[in-house]
Design an enzyme around this catalytic site. Structure first.
Site, PDB file in Angstrom:
ATOM      1  N   TRP A   1      36.458   5.407  12.061  1.00  0.00           N
ATOM      2  CA  TRP A   1      37.575   5.811  10.608  1.00  0.00           C
ATOM      3  C   TRP A   1      38.723   6.611  11.168  1.00  0.00           C
ATOM      4  O   TRP A   1      38.564   6.774  10.612  1.00  0.00           O
ATOM      5  CB  TRP A   1      35.573   6.693  10.309  1.00  0.00           C
ATOM      6  N   HIS A   2      37.996   6.944  12.534  1.00  0.00           N
ATOM      7  CA  HIS A   2      39.265   8.125  12.996  1.00  0.00           C
ATOM      8  C   HIS A   2      40.348   7.536  13.249  1.00  0.00           C
ATOM      9  O   HIS A   2      41.278   7.910  13.393  1.00  0.00           O
ATOM     10  CB  HIS A   2      38.293   8.488  14.469  1.00  0.00           C
ATOM     11  N   GLY A   3      39.984   6.577  14.142  1.00  0.00           N
ATOM     12  CA  GLY A   3      41.082   5.325  14.157  1.00  0.00           C
ATOM     13  C   GLY A   3      41.230   4.034  15.616  1.00  0.00           C
ATOM     14  O   GLY A   3      39.572   4.026  15.994  1.00  0.00           O
TER      15      GLY A   3
END
Length: 409
Positions: free
Chosen positions: A339-341
């Site tokens: 989700w962060h990347g």
């Protein structure tokens, strides 16, 4: 006034707060007399959202409207059809459809598609998605009997928290939104709101500025310039300084932002939950996640970890509950990392925390089994805090992406 000359991104500078407080005066007067001006509040919020996405961010504003319409339609559709046949398949379809656009934006951010030459994301995309998935899941559980369209739109677009949280729950938000607080209660909320506002100013614009703007660039340059080799691995003592400095910057900047969001919410008569609770005095890594970015970690716990665990138990995928919890932790933190990347350091960050929690659980089981042999005193408690603090700071070094530059570029 040319608002293009003013940075109206949420909580970006003190000027933003002046406009917000001026806009809140009428609403606060109403709450003082026990009345909530819902129409004014809606107009006030829409105006600020328009100013946030004005000028060069107009494409993000359009994306917000399209996204909001899509997520709203999914929720209303599920509310109507959840009692029909094949409701389980409809539930899974709604959750997948709600998450799918966010997954695409995350993928596109990491791997841009040359044929797409317009902005696909916008400020607050993740938190609107999280709220939608939360409501759909709680409707399926029966915890939410009915979603009121107007209240739901206000919940999704609640402007103090739209960009980066905290993530409120629909039932809790609705309870506050439907009823104006008593005068004594509102006085207490204003008092706390003022306290959170000034504490946030101190965190973000003084401590966050010192750690992030003043010291971090200098330390990073020294870490890249002054290096040595230890056991064949590139190392710098300045890298340790970077680890601690970045950890402090990350906390004070984000905690300051969260305090602003809670403060403005309190002025609006909404008790948005706190996001941080002294995370650096955590006695173990699990305790840390009960204190750090709490609304996000509780969201992941309730809607990913717990649901996967119950589903796997129901399907009898694992005979050993310890193995089940370990798999659930890795699934949870891998999703959080993705989700962060979609970069290696976010994924490794997730794996690191899953591993740390599994080790912590094993240690706690060992302590219970050998309770008489393992001392428990002031020194061991402070050592546990010290160890947890350094473990967390090292994870933030991974999270920062600086190792990517330090080792590979």
């Amino acid at each position: 006034m040319d608002f293009n000359l003013v940075n109206l991104q949420p909580y970006a500078n003190p000027q933003y707060f002046i406009y917000v407080i001026i806009g809140l005066i009428s609403l606060m007067i109403g709450l003082w007399f026990g009345k909530r001006f819902k129409t004014y509040e809606a107009i006030f919020s829409l105006v600020f959202l328009f100013l946030i996405f004005d000028c060069d961010k107009w494409q993000q504003g359009i994306n917000l409207l399209l996204w909001l319409g899509f997520e709203f339609a999914l929720t209303m559709f599920y509310q109507v059809y959840r009692s029909k046949k094949n409701k389980t398949s409809v539930f899974y379809l709604m959750v997948i459809l709600a998450i799918l656009p966010l997954a695409f934006v995350k993928y596109y951010t990491s791997f841009p598609i040359s044929s797409i030459n317009f902005t696909v994301g916008f400020l607050g995309i993740s938190y609107i998605t999280f709220k939608t998935v939360q409501v759909i899941m709680e409707m399926r559980d029966g915890a939410i009997k009915k979603v009121e369209p107007a209240t739901y739109l206000r919940f999704l677009l609640f402007f103090p928290t739209i960009s980066s949280g905290p993530i409120d729950r629909y039932r809790r938000f609705k309870k506050d939104y439907d009823n104006a607080p008593s005068r004594d209660e509102y006085v207490d909320m204003i008092t706390k709101g003022i306290h959170y506002l000034f504490l946030g100013l101190f965190y973000k614009f003084i401590l966050g500025w010192l750690f992030g703007t003043v010291w971090l660039p200098v330390i990073s340059q020294k870490a890249l310039a002054i290096t040595t080799t230890v056991f064949g691995i590139k190392f710098s003592w300045w890298l340790i300084a970077y680890m601690y400095d970045y950890s402090m910057y990350l906390f004070f900047d984000f905690a300051g932002y969260s305090l602003f969001a809670v403060s403005i919410s309190y002025f609006m008569g909404i008790k948005t939950p706190m996001n941080f609770n002294k995370p650096f005095i955590s006695k173990n890594i699990k305790d840390f996640w009960n204190r750090w970015h709490m609304t996000l970690s509780f969201w992941f716990r309730d809607y990913i970890y717990m649901r996967f665990t119950f589903f796997a138990m129901k399907k009898k995928w694992f005979k050993n509950r310890i193995r089940l919890s370990q798999v659930s932790y890795f699934l949870l933190f891998l999703i959080m990392g993705f989700w962060h990347g979609l970069t290696w350091y976010y994924i490794v960050y997730g794996i690191f925390h899953a591993t740390a929690i599994c080790i912590n659980d094993a240690w706690l089981r060992f302590k219970i089994k050998h309770k008489k042999q393992i001392p428990s005193n002031t020194f061991t408690k402070w050592f546990a805090i010290f160890l947890t603090f350094n473990t967390v700071c090292f994870s933030f070094l991974i999270f920062s992406g600086f190792l990517d530059t330090f080792w590979f570029k």
